[in-house]
Design an enzyme around this catalytic site. Structure first.
Site, PDB file in Angstrom:
ATOM      1  N   GLU A  54      -7.740 -32.239  24.991  1.00  0.00           N
ATOM      2  CA  GLU A  54      -8.984 -31.736  25.799  1.00  0.00           C
ATOM      3  C   GLU A  54     -10.323 -32.485  25.119  1.00  0.00           C
ATOM      4  O   GLU A  54     -10.379 -32.228  23.991  1.00  0.00           O
ATOM      5  CB  GLU A  54      -9.261 -30.408  25.646  1.00  0.00           C
ATOM      6  CG  GLU A  54     -10.458 -29.842  26.589  1.00  0.00           C
ATOM      7  CD  GLU A  54     -10.930 -28.489  26.592  1.00  0.00           C
ATOM      8  OE1 GLU A  54     -10.470 -27.842  25.483  1.00  0.00           O
ATOM      9  OE2 GLU A  54     -11.625 -27.944  27.521  1.00  0.00           O
ATOM     10  N   GLY A  68     -12.302 -19.264  25.968  1.00  0.00           N
ATOM     11  CA  GLY A  68     -12.631 -20.264  25.016  1.00  0.00           C
ATOM     12  C   GLY A  68     -11.214 -21.435  24.675  1.00  0.00           C
ATOM     13  O   GLY A  68     -10.647 -21.459  25.683  1.00  0.00           O
ATOM     14  N   CYS A 126     -15.152 -26.665  30.974  1.00  0.00           N
ATOM     15  CA  CYS A 126     -13.633 -26.610  30.849  1.00  0.00           C
ATOM     16  C   CYS A 126     -12.922 -27.433  32.006  1.00  0.00           C
ATOM     17  O   CYS A 126     -11.903 -27.684  31.690  1.00  0.00           O
ATOM     18  CB  CYS A 126     -13.083 -25.146  30.882  1.00  0.00           C
ATOM     19  SG  CYS A 126     -14.211 -24.159  32.234  1.00  0.00           S
ATOM     20  N   GLU A 146      -9.040 -17.668  29.638  1.00  0.00           N
ATOM     21  CA  GLU A 146      -9.594 -18.664  30.496  1.00  0.00           C
ATOM     22  C   GLU A 146      -9.748 -19.783  29.229  1.00  0.00           C
ATOM     23  O   GLU A 146     -10.985 -19.474  28.259  1.00  0.00           O
ATOM     24  CB  GLU A 146     -10.925 -18.236  30.867  1.00  0.00           C
ATOM     25  CG  GLU A 146     -10.994 -17.017  31.931  1.00  0.00           C
ATOM     26  CD  GLU A 146     -10.547 -17.547  33.426  1.00  0.00           C
ATOM     27  OE1 GLU A 146     -10.225 -18.609  33.404  1.00  0.00           O
ATOM     28  OE2 GLU A 146     -10.149 -16.604  34.091  1.00  0.00           O
ATOM     29  N   LEU A 147      -8.778 -20.743  29.187  1.00  0.00           N
ATOM     30  CA  LEU A 147      -8.823 -21.765  28.330  1.00  0.00           C
ATOM     31  C   LEU A 147      -9.260 -22.919  28.634  1.00  0.00           C
ATOM     32  O   LEU A 147      -9.870 -23.416  29.833  1.00  0.00           O
ATOM     33  CB  LEU A 147      -7.370 -21.678  27.356  1.00  0.00           C
ATOM     34  CG  LEU A 147      -6.857 -20.145  27.216  1.00  0.00           C
ATOM     35  CD1 LEU A 147      -5.420 -20.264  26.716  1.00  0.00           C
ATOM     36  CD2 LEU A 147      -7.912 -19.434  26.394  1.00  0.00           C
ATOM     37  N   LYS A 155     -18.608 -10.229  22.363  1.00  0.00           N
ATOM     38  CA  LYS A 155     -18.856 -11.059  20.955  1.00  0.00           C
ATOM     39  C   LYS A 155     -18.950 -12.358  21.450  1.00  0.00           C
ATOM     40  O   LYS A 155     -18.308 -13.074  22.013  1.00  0.00           O
ATOM     41  CB  LYS A 155     -17.473 -10.929  20.270  1.00  0.00           C
ATOM     42  CG  LYS A 155     -17.189 -11.273  18.883  1.00  0.00           C
ATOM     43  CD  LYS A 155     -17.945 -12.270  18.476  1.00  0.00           C
ATOM     44  CE  LYS A 155     -17.347 -13.921  18.279  1.00  0.00           C
ATOM     45  NZ  LYS A 155     -18.251 -14.890  18.057  1.00  0.00           N
TER      46      LYS A 155
END
Ligand code: NAP
Length: 472
Positions: free
Chosen positions: A373, A225, A279, A245-246, A172
């Site tokens: 962030e 994301g 990131c 994985e942020l 996706k």
């Protein structure tokens, strides 16, 4: 382009425009997938998983190696697609494509190394006469949900290990940048992947995400994301494996003995590439009081020379942000910091999707530009007195993905490595550095689980134990 479900390319009357962030032009359209499409993709992936589970490791290796070879032949095409849909400069687009080749190649190699170990049962009371071993088996259907900022390589980091481990995978991709993932799907099919082993469903995550993540036929979710979407997925996923994985707000500590020129080079290189939309972008520059002014003097000219413009122009060093609203948000956070006493050293202007490379000094840790962030082309410089204060500031965050220190002092470097709570710790380079084979992933709200093909294969397999009772 069309999406790929149940072994065929599928179109829909409802489309989503794929827009070039540089000039707003529509470069392509993709179908707007819905929940029925997700259901069809999962049903097909269940069949694909059965095929993949029977496929020998060597065959999975051959498919992935062939895919890597094909991508290598088409680096320019992939690099250009990345730049057109995402907005990073063409050198970065090409570099991402070349990293995609490495990720597929490393995944191919891992397909040959999936094994368990023998277990010394007789070392346990009552274990005499038993013999056994562990074996790794595929999870089955893997859902791979990817962000906009690395539309090819981060998809390779999910799809490569999923196939290496013998799973079927449903991609996706991010709605802003679906083209690279669709091209990757076509390439894997060309390389010989069985049709139902891969699906690529385009559509809004907010509309189709729950249908994908909550379905019990999906046995593993690998998500990259934002923190909030990751947390939502964990809530709806139920009892299945997840890798998250942020985000992050990576700190860089500049100690008084640092090579200031090198530190400034690294901050310029790792704070602004992809317009800061990485990131592990350098965000919080924690600078010792004794060299504070000298460091800013070294950094400023390196940031001021970064030219912005059309990312396809080889001379341009920084492209646009993905959407105008993100550039507006970065501007608001910078202005808010300046209103609260921070100082604009350079930058601070916005034109459409472009935000000028920016340095803000005298930033307080509680300012949004520091504690949230930022995900944009600005760094926040904050003073500290000693290593303990620097480490406390570095750890004063909900995130923990990557951190860096500049020093020649081994004791300080080791103290940093031991005491800063972060997945990656860089000594004498910025936080934004990744070799695609390394274990990669965050702690705290930056996520859980590791990527890097060897480690992702572990996350995408289940460990089974076999025990023979041999008697005496
Ligand atoms: P995002 O908004 O969280 O979107 C990521 C993906 O999740 C997209 O494919 C999105 O689809 C999908 N999604 C949205 N809502 C969903 C739902 N309810 N269920 C399932 N999927 C859903 O992130 P982004 O703006 O694309 O990327 C930026 C973020 O990613 C930053 O926070 C950055 O730090 C993080 N990131 C982390 C890493 C890492 O390795 N740790 C690497 C790169 C980026 P739509 O596009 O359709 O909304």
């Amino acid at each position: 382009m069309q999406m790929y479900i149940a072994g065929r390319w599928v179109d829909k009357s409802q489309k989503i425009d794929v827009v070039n962030p540089y000039d707003g032009s529509v470069i392509d359209t993709v179908p707007k997938g819905d929940k029925q499409d997700v259901d069809a993709a999962i049903a097909s992936a269940v069949r694909g998983a059965t095929v993949m589970a029977k496929m020998p490791g060597y065959d999975r290796f051959l498919i992935l190696r062939k895919a890597a070879d094909l991508m290598n032949e088409r680096l320019e095409e992939f690099g250009r697609t990345i730049t057109l849909e995402e907005g990073k400069v063409i050198a970065e687009g090409r570099f991402e494509a070349s990293r995609g080749v490495q990720t597929l190649l490393t995944s191919a190699e891992e397909a040959k190394r999936i094994h368990g170990e023998t277990i010394p049962f007789d070392g346990a009371p009552g274990g005499a006469g038993r013999f056994g071993f562990t074996m790794r088996v595929p999870c089955g259907v893997v859902a791979a949900i990817s962000p906009f900022n690395f539309p090819l390589n981060l998809v390779c980091h999910k799809v490569g290990p999923a196939i290496a481990a013998g799973n079927a995978v449903i991609i996706k991709p991010a709605t802003d940048t679906p083209l690279s993932a669709l091209k990757l799907t076509a390439l894997l099919l060309e390389a010989g992947l069985p049709p139902e082993a891969i699906q690529c469903v385009t559509g809004a995550g907010s509309e189709i995400g729950d249908a994908l993540c909550s379905d019990s036929r999906v046995r593993k979710i690998t998500f990259t994301g934002s923190r909030d979407v990751g947390e939502h997925i964990c809530h709806v996923a139920g009892l299945k494996k997840v890798t998250m994985e942020l985000g992050s707000n990576a700190p860089v500590i500049v100690m008084p003995d640092a090579d200031l020129n090198k530190a400034a080079d690294a901050v310029a290189a790792t704070g602004y590439s992809n317009a800061g939309q990485t990131c592990i972008s350098a965000q919080r520059i924690l600078t010792n009081n004794k060299i504070y002014g000298d460091f800013l003097d070294a950094l400023r000219p390196k940031v001021e020379v970064m030219t912005t413009g059309n990312p396809l122009d080889e001379k341009v060093k920084m492209g646009p942000m993905i959407r105008e609203k993100d550039a507006v948000r970065v501007g608001e956070w910078v202005e808010e910091a300046v209103r609260s006493g921070a100082r604009l050293v350079t930058g601070g202007e916005r034109h459409g999707t472009f935000y000028q490379p920016t340095v803000v000094a005298d930033v307080k840790p509680e300012m949004r530009i520091s504690c949230d962030e930022l995900f944009g082309p600005a760094v926040a410089v904050t003073r500290f007195d000693d290593i303990d204060q620097a480490i406390a500031l570095a750890n004063d965050t909900i995130y923990g993905l990557s951190a860096a220190i500049f020093t020649q002092n081994l004791d300080w470097a080791m103290k940093f490595a031991r005491e800063v709570y972060s997945g990656n710790l860089m000594i004498n380079w910025g936080p934004q550095w990744r070799a695609d084979l390394m274990p990669y992933g965050g702690v705290k709200d930056s996520g859980m689980g590791k990527e890097g093909p060897r480690y992702a294969v572990e996350e995408m397999t289940e460990l089974k134990l076999v025990c023979f009772n041999l008697g005496n």
